[in-house]
Scaffold this motif. Structure first.
Motif, mmCIF file in Angstrom:
data_model
loop_
_atom_site.group_PDB
_atom_site.id
_atom_site.type_symbol
_atom_site.label_atom_id
_atom_site.label_comp_id
_atom_site.label_asym_id
_atom_site.label_seq_id
_atom_site.Cartn_x
_atom_site.Cartn_y
_atom_site.Cartn_z
ATOM 1 N N GLY A 124 -29.185 29.814 -64.051
ATOM 2 C CA GLY A 124 -29.379 27.984 -64.037
ATOM 3 C C GLY A 124 -28.991 27.521 -63.055
ATOM 4 O O GLY A 124 -29.424 26.319 -62.526
ATOM 5 N N LEU A 125 -28.383 28.212 -61.808
ATOM 6 C CA LEU A 125 -27.943 26.587 -60.516
ATOM 7 C C LEU A 125 -29.193 27.371 -59.983
ATOM 8 O O LEU A 125 -29.434 26.148 -59.289
ATOM 9 C CB LEU A 125 -26.684 27.909 -59.534
ATOM 10 N N THR A 126 -29.621 27.938 -60.111
ATOM 11 C CA THR A 126 -31.592 28.212 -58.792
ATOM 12 C C THR A 126 -32.276 27.035 -59.656
ATOM 13 O O THR A 126 -32.725 26.003 -58.366
ATOM 14 C CB THR A 126 -31.653 29.448 -58.920
ATOM 15 N N LEU A 127 -32.287 26.839 -60.073
ATOM 16 C CA LEU A 127 -32.964 26.276 -61.217
ATOM 17 C C LEU A 127 -32.572 24.482 -61.661
ATOM 18 O O LEU A 127 -33.641 24.073 -61.246
ATOM 19 C CB LEU A 127 -32.819 26.515 -62.848
ATOM 20 N N ALA A 128 -31.072 24.531 -61.123
ATOM 21 C CA ALA A 128 -30.614 22.575 -60.975
ATOM 22 C C ALA A 128 -30.993 22.706 -58.936
ATOM 23 O O ALA A 128 -31.691 21.536 -58.772
ATOM 24 C CB ALA A 128 -29.070 23.132 -61.023
ATOM 25 N N ALA A 129 -30.853 23.864 -58.561
ATOM 26 C CA ALA A 129 -31.164 23.753 -56.738
ATOM 27 C C ALA A 129 -32.664 22.705 -56.977
ATOM 28 O O ALA A 129 -33.146 22.394 -56.070
ATOM 29 C CB ALA A 129 -31.567 24.367 -56.344
ATOM 30 N N GLY A 130 -33.751 23.827 -58.045
ATOM 31 C CA GLY A 130 -34.697 23.038 -57.910
ATOM 32 C C GLY A 130 -35.234 21.569 -58.637
ATOM 33 O O GLY A 130 -36.903 21.267 -58.025
ATOM 34 N N GLY A 131 -34.326 21.484 -59.852
ATOM 35 C CA GLY A 131 -34.722 20.149 -59.725
ATOM 36 C C GLY A 131 -34.350 18.859 -58.646
ATOM 37 O O GLY A 131 -34.838 18.124 -58.949
ATOM 38 N N LEU A 132 -33.101 19.039 -58.366
ATOM 39 C CA LEU A 132 -32.316 18.304 -56.736
ATOM 40 C C LEU A 132 -33.480 18.310 -56.299
ATOM 41 O O LEU A 132 -33.465 17.529 -55.567
ATOM 42 C CB LEU A 132 -31.484 18.411 -56.689
ATOM 43 N N ALA A 133 -34.216 19.343 -55.525
ATOM 44 C CA ALA A 133 -35.477 19.437 -54.796
ATOM 45 C C ALA A 133 -36.823 18.237 -54.874
ATOM 46 O O ALA A 133 -37.025 17.441 -54.093
ATOM 47 C CB ALA A 133 -35.535 20.441 -54.245
ATOM 48 N N LEU A 134 -37.187 18.433 -56.546
ATOM 49 C CA LEU A 134 -38.047 17.868 -56.962
ATOM 50 C C LEU A 134 -37.541 16.290 -56.855
ATOM 51 O O LEU A 134 -38.606 15.047 -56.777
ATOM 52 C CB LEU A 134 -38.607 18.217 -58.642
ATOM 53 N N MET A 135 -36.450 16.096 -57.468
ATOM 54 C CA MET A 135 -35.898 15.017 -57.102
ATOM 55 C C MET A 135 -35.947 14.125 -55.687
ATOM 56 O O MET A 135 -36.804 12.735 -55.448
ATOM 57 C CB MET A 135 -34.535 13.725 -58.099
ATOM 58 N N ALA A 136 -35.951 14.650 -54.502
ATOM 59 C CA ALA A 136 -36.237 14.448 -53.561
ATOM 60 C C ALA A 136 -37.030 13.616 -53.051
ATOM 61 O O ALA A 136 -38.001 13.187 -52.013
ATOM 62 C CB ALA A 136 -35.558 15.371 -52.118
ATOM 63 N N HIS A 137 -37.797 14.668 -53.560
ATOM 64 C CA HIS A 137 -39.865 14.566 -53.335
ATOM 65 C C HIS A 137 -40.153 12.959 -54.111
ATOM 66 O O HIS A 137 -40.340 12.418 -53.256
ATOM 67 C CB HIS A 137 -40.518 15.944 -53.962
ATOM 68 N N ALA A 138 -39.338 13.103 -55.476
ATOM 69 C CA ALA A 138 -39.967 12.316 -56.798
ATOM 70 C C ALA A 138 -39.187 10.465 -55.918
ATOM 71 O O ALA A 138 -39.993 9.722 -56.122
ATOM 72 C CB ALA A 138 -39.653 12.535 -58.176
ATOM 73 N N ALA A 139 -38.367 10.601 -54.842
ATOM 74 C CA ALA A 139 -37.538 9.780 -54.031
ATOM 75 C C ALA A 139 -39.038 9.479 -53.279
ATOM 76 O O ALA A 139 -38.444 7.641 -53.179
ATOM 77 C CB ALA A 139 -36.722 10.123 -53.719
ATOM 78 N N GLU A 140 -39.064 9.750 -52.555
ATOM 79 C CA GLU A 140 -40.281 9.237 -51.449
ATOM 80 C C GLU A 140 -41.721 8.955 -52.306
ATOM 81 O O GLU A 140 -41.845 8.218 -51.573
ATOM 82 C CB GLU A 140 -40.770 10.644 -50.461
ATOM 83 N N THR A 141 -41.265 9.337 -52.907
ATOM 84 C CA THR A 141 -42.968 9.022 -53.702
ATOM 85 C C THR A 141 -42.919 7.855 -54.552
ATOM 86 O O THR A 141 -44.086 7.594 -55.036
ATOM 87 C CB THR A 141 -43.803 10.182 -53.918
ATOM 88 N N HIS A 142 -41.507 7.626 -55.434
ATOM 89 C CA HIS A 142 -41.627 7.122 -56.019
ATOM 90 C C HIS A 142 -42.223 7.065 -56.990
ATOM 91 O O HIS A 142 -42.688 6.312 -58.401
ATOM 92 C CB HIS A 142 -42.258 5.405 -55.586
ATOM 93 N N GLY A 143 -41.967 8.333 -57.321
ATOM 94 C CA GLY A 143 -42.454 9.020 -58.905
ATOM 95 C C GLY A 143 -41.549 9.021 -59.795
ATOM 96 O O GLY A 143 -40.397 9.936 -59.534
ATOM 97 N N LEU A 144 -41.615 7.958 -60.787
ATOM 98 C CA LEU A 144 -40.549 8.836 -62.112
ATOM 99 C C LEU A 144 -40.349 9.189 -62.720
ATOM 100 O O LEU A 144 -39.407 9.753 -62.910
ATOM 101 C CB LEU A 144 -40.708 6.461 -63.428
ATOM 102 N N ILE A 145 -41.711 9.819 -63.770
ATOM 103 C CA ILE A 145 -41.920 10.869 -64.540
ATOM 104 C C ILE A 145 -41.196 12.134 -63.520
ATOM 105 O O ILE A 145 -40.298 13.106 -64.000
ATOM 106 C CB ILE A 145 -43.566 11.461 -63.956
ATOM 107 N N LEU A 146 -41.234 12.434 -61.759
ATOM 108 C CA LEU A 146 -40.621 12.965 -61.354
ATOM 109 C C LEU A 146 -39.426 13.429 -61.034
ATOM 110 O O LEU A 146 -38.378 14.424 -60.849
ATOM 111 C CB LEU A 146 -41.539 13.480 -60.099
ATOM 112 N N ILE A 147 -38.841 12.211 -60.942
ATOM 113 C CA ILE A 147 -37.308 11.788 -60.928
ATOM 114 C C ILE A 147 -36.515 11.862 -62.498
ATOM 115 O O ILE A 147 -35.384 12.870 -62.614
ATOM 116 C CB ILE A 147 -37.272 10.355 -60.690
ATOM 117 N N VAL A 148 -37.627 12.158 -63.733
ATOM 118 C CA VAL A 148 -37.178 12.097 -64.719
ATOM 119 C C VAL A 148 -37.130 14.157 -64.950
ATOM 120 O O VAL A 148 -35.646 14.379 -65.210
ATOM 121 C CB VAL A 148 -37.156 12.068 -66.135
ATOM 122 N N LEU A 149 -38.522 13.937 -64.168
ATOM 123 C CA LEU A 149 -38.097 16.085 -64.322
ATOM 124 C C LEU A 149 -37.112 16.873 -63.843
ATOM 125 O O LEU A 149 -36.514 17.485 -64.323
ATOM 126 C CB LEU A 149 -39.715 15.903 -64.351
#
Length: 507
Positions: free
Chosen positions: A344-369
């Motif tokens: 679970g915690l590894t999955l959570a870390a992956g989600g946060l890494a995806l949010m970091a990428h989405a913040a730079e690209t301004h990707g709303l869907i990726l932030i939510v995912l």
């Protein structure tokens, strides 16, 4: 017996009364979470109206959780003595009254005080409800499922809070978000005395008020010093306050070791699984609460969503947390708790890494995912730790044990808001200070450096407002990116510790 193994005793099975009581217990949990999440959406409009400093804004957001954390131990012990249901109802009544006061606050200082008192009132809810569950559900699997529902009810409150808050903010002033708890409190006060059983410890020991004061006195200076550092304040003063908090923390621990009936039962830490699980829980909430305000401000002030739109886009993360919580009981039948936590915690870390990428690209869907993945992955840890700690304690100390679990959660959450919030603020200030457009008066420059909300409210009054807003959004985006990545690293480290330390069952 391992807390996750079934007892097999049919006499321990819960009756209809207990399951109805569980539904009632969910009400204050929903209330507690709603009060936190609706405030996050109100931060931009609140900032424009009350014009708080960066320090005041951080205190408005996190003093609720922090004083709740400081008060949980005494509230758990108090519930053991006067009755868990009685404490829950008293606290809920106070919560409703204080919510009304907060709604009509006319200054940042008044709102900070109201939020502080709300935190103390809110501290009655979590340990009371969790300790009631430990007394109502004796069967191991039923108790684990009941704790999952308990956790999910917080998630449900967090999920509907942004929607309700967004609807209110689109039609009313920011203070309207504090009116949401009042009807829920009224319903709880009407049905609670009829449907909830009362449990308290007979011949309980003396309640040590000094320990409660010491725990709060130790925590507040540490957070204050950290915030002062992040805002560019006096390094000497910040270091001194942190040192004071650490000294008082040592005094608090030493006092607990010498008391026959301590607020913090250190004997629970003799079980390595409990100590490690509580540490992981602190990190889980540290990250979860720390990114709440970050996400809410990013959606509104960087992506330009309205409060209602931001609330609607926050629903999937809340639903993900509910799903993760309710699946925990079933997954624990197939896997050891250590592996459930680690995955679970590894999955959570992956989600946060995806949010970091989405913040730079301004990707709303990726932030939510990414937020959904984080929510699903972090949910099992909360259920597992709460069940483990409460099961490890004697029944007569269930209130204090519940408070210990919740203190770890609340303290981690408050520190997350303070530290991750301070990290984002520090990064934002350092970037914006060198990218500010020229020609801005010094006083307005300092206002813009307080935070993105302050810069957004200032921009329309300046000729160079467009350039200022663009620079502020860029600075905040970079700060969010680094903060999300930092949080991902913390969760990955927690996953490694969980598998390494908890995979061997205790005897």
């Amino acid at each position: 017996m391992n807390v996750f193994e079934t007892s097999g005793r049919r006499a321990d099975r819960a009756t209809r009364r207990e399951w109805i009581g569980l539904a009632i217990i969910a009400l204050p949990c929903i209330l507690y979470a709603m009060d936190l999440t609706v405030l996050n959406l109100a931060v931009p409009s609140l900032s424009a109206n009350l014009k708080p400093t960066a320090a005041q804004l951080l205190w408005i957001v996190d003093i609720y959780g922090f004083l709740a954390a400081g008060s949980l131990l005494i509230m758990g012990a108090l519930g053991d003595r006067i009755g868990r249901r009685k404490l829950l109802l008293i606290g809920s009544a106070c919560f409703g009254i204080l919510s009304l006061i907060a709604a009509f606050a006319r200054s940042a200082e008044m709102l900070i005080l109201a939020r502080a008192l709300l935190g103390i009132a809110g501290a009655t809810m979590a340990p009371s409800t969790l300790s009631l569950i430990s007394n109502m559900f004796r069967d191991d699997h039923e108790r684990t499922f009941a704790v999952s529902v308990w956790v999910a009810s917080f998630s449900f409150g967090g999920a509907i809070g942004p929607v309700v808050g967004g609807l209110l903010l689109s039609h009313f002033w920011w203070g309207a978000v504090f009116l949401v708890p009042i009807p829920i409190t009224a319903l709880l006060l009407m049905v609670g005395p009829v449907l909830l059983p009362e449990h308290k410890t007979q011949n309980a020991g003396r309640l040590d008020i000094v320990s409660a004061v010491l725990s709060l006195a130790a925590a507040l200076p540490i957070v204050f010093g950290i915030k002062l550092m992040a805002e560019g304040g006096s390094l000497g003063w910040a270091t001194s306050t942190i040192a004071l908090g650490l000294v008082l923390g040592v005094v608090f621990i030493r006092r607990q070791m010498g008391l026959p009936d301590p607020l913090l039962d250190l004997r629970l830490f003799k079980r390595p699984a409990v100590a490690v699980a509580l540490g992981i829980n602190v990190l889980d909430f540290f990250v979860g609460f720390g990114i709440l305000v970050l996400v809410a401000q990013y959606l509104q002030l960087v992506l330009g969503l309205t409060p209602l739109e931001a609330g609607l886009w926050s629903i999937p993360a809340g639903l993900g947390f509910i799903v993760g919580s309710l699946l925990t009981s079933a997954v624990l039948r197939l896997m050891r708790p250590a592996y459930v936590l680690g995955f679970g915690l590894t999955l959570a870390a992956g989600g946060l890494a995806l949010m970091a990428h989405a913040a730079e690209t301004h990707g709303l869907i990726l932030i939510v995912l990414g937020n959904v993945l984080f929510s699903i992955g972090s949910a099992p840890g909360i259920t597992i730790v709460a069940d483990l700690v409460v099961s490890a304690a004697p029944k007569e100390r269930s209130g204090a044990a519940s408070a210990l679990s919740e203190t770890a959660s609340e303290f981690g959450g408050a520190l997350g808001i303070a530290l991750l919030g301070s990290l984002a603020t520090l990064l934002y200030r350092s970037t914006l200070s060198v990218t500010l457009p020229t020609g801005i008066p010094v006083d307005m420059m300092e206002t813009a450096l307080r935070g993105l909300g302050a810069a957004s409210s200032l921009a329309p009054s300046l000729d160079s407002g467009g350039a200022l807003l663009s620079a502020a959004r860029s600075a905040y985006t970079g700060a969010a990116d680094v903060t999300f990545l930092t949080a991902a690293g913390i969760m990955l480290a927690a996953a490694i510790v969980a598998v390494g330390m908890l995979r061997r069952p205790e005897t």
